[in-house]
Design a protein around this motif. Structure first.
Motif, PDB file in Angstrom:
ATOM      1  N   GLN A   8       0.836  -1.189   0.000  1.00 25.50           N
ATOM      2  CA  GLN A   8       0.000   0.000   0.000  1.00 25.50           C
ATOM      3  C   GLN A   8       0.878   1.248   0.000  1.00 25.50           C
ATOM      4  O   GLN A   8       1.909   1.311   0.658  1.00 25.50           O
ATOM      5  N   TYR A  59      -7.357   3.882  -3.264  1.00 22.85           N
ATOM      6  CA  TYR A  59      -6.629   2.653  -2.950  1.00 22.85           C
ATOM      7  C   TYR A  59      -5.413   2.674  -3.868  1.00 22.85           C
ATOM      8  O   TYR A  59      -5.536   2.537  -5.092  1.00 22.85           O
ATOM      9  N   ASP A  74      -3.396   3.513  -8.798  1.00 26.25           N
ATOM     10  CA  ASP A  74      -4.447   3.812  -7.831  1.00 26.25           C
ATOM     11  C   ASP A  74      -5.818   3.725  -8.477  1.00 26.25           C
ATOM     12  O   ASP A  74      -5.969   3.878  -9.687  1.00 26.25           O
ATOM     13  N   GLU A  77     -13.018   4.727  -5.094  1.00 29.78           N
ATOM     14  CA  GLU A  77     -14.118   3.885  -4.610  1.00 29.78           C
ATOM     15  C   GLU A  77     -15.176   3.619  -5.670  1.00 29.78           C
ATOM     16  O   GLU A  77     -15.943   2.667  -5.561  1.00 29.78           O
ATOM     17  N   ASN A 106      -9.905  -4.879  -5.482  1.00 31.73           N
ATOM     18  CA  ASN A 106     -10.406  -3.972  -4.457  1.00 31.73           C
ATOM     19  C   ASN A 106     -11.776  -3.400  -4.828  1.00 31.73           C
ATOM     20  O   ASN A 106     -12.477  -2.889  -3.969  1.00 31.73           O
TER      21      ASN A 106
END
Length: 152
Positions: A8, A59, A74, A77, A106
């Motif tokens: 991350q 993310y 990246d 959402e 994700n």
């Protein structure tokens, strides 16, 4: 046999990701865009505070090999894949695919969208993305072509 690790993003990588972005645009993308286009796309004057905030809000992942940043990406959402860049010396080693796999996981169940460069379009097409439309992005009077793409 993996030669890099993915983890991350955190703020310690801010300057390195901004530099990798600039360097990658000006080398890897140079075959598809003019120097004028490259200079407005990546002018080397990244607002690091804004850049870091954006990466922290999404993310975001970094790929590290021998303590060197070799790639990052990246996704937000909503399933919008914003950035995906791999160091020029580490292209075609599966790094972008590995980052992309984790970013997409994700957002399982969501449609993934991205604005792809001319250079990255074949990569995304191989991953099952479809071109929805071609765009002309204007920056300081210079136009760049990219593609709005999605993967269900």
């Amino acid at each position: 046999m993996e030669f890099y690790s993915i983890k991350q993003y955190d703020s310690e990588y801010c300057e390195q990701t901004a530099k990798l972005f600039y360097d990658t645009v000006h080398t890897v993308n140079a075959k598809d865009y003019s120097s004028q286009q490259l200079n407005v796309w990546a002018n080397g004057k990244t607002d690091l505070e804004k850049w870091n905030k954006s990466l922290l809000e999404h993310y975001s992942l970094v790929a590290i090999k021998d303590k060197q940043l070799v790639g990052f990406g990246d996704i937000d959402e909503t399933g919008y894949l914003d950035r995906l860049f791999v160091h020029k010396d580490f292209q075609r080693q599966g790094i972008a695919s590995a980052i992309c796999d984790l970013l997409e996981c994700n957002c399982s169940g969501k449609t993934i969208t991205t604005y792809s460069s001319i250079t990255a379009r074949p990569f995304f097409e191989k991953r099952g993305f479809k071109v929805i439309r071609e765009n002309q992005v204007e920056r300081n009077g210079i136009f760049l072509t990219n593609y709005f793409m999605q993967k269900a």
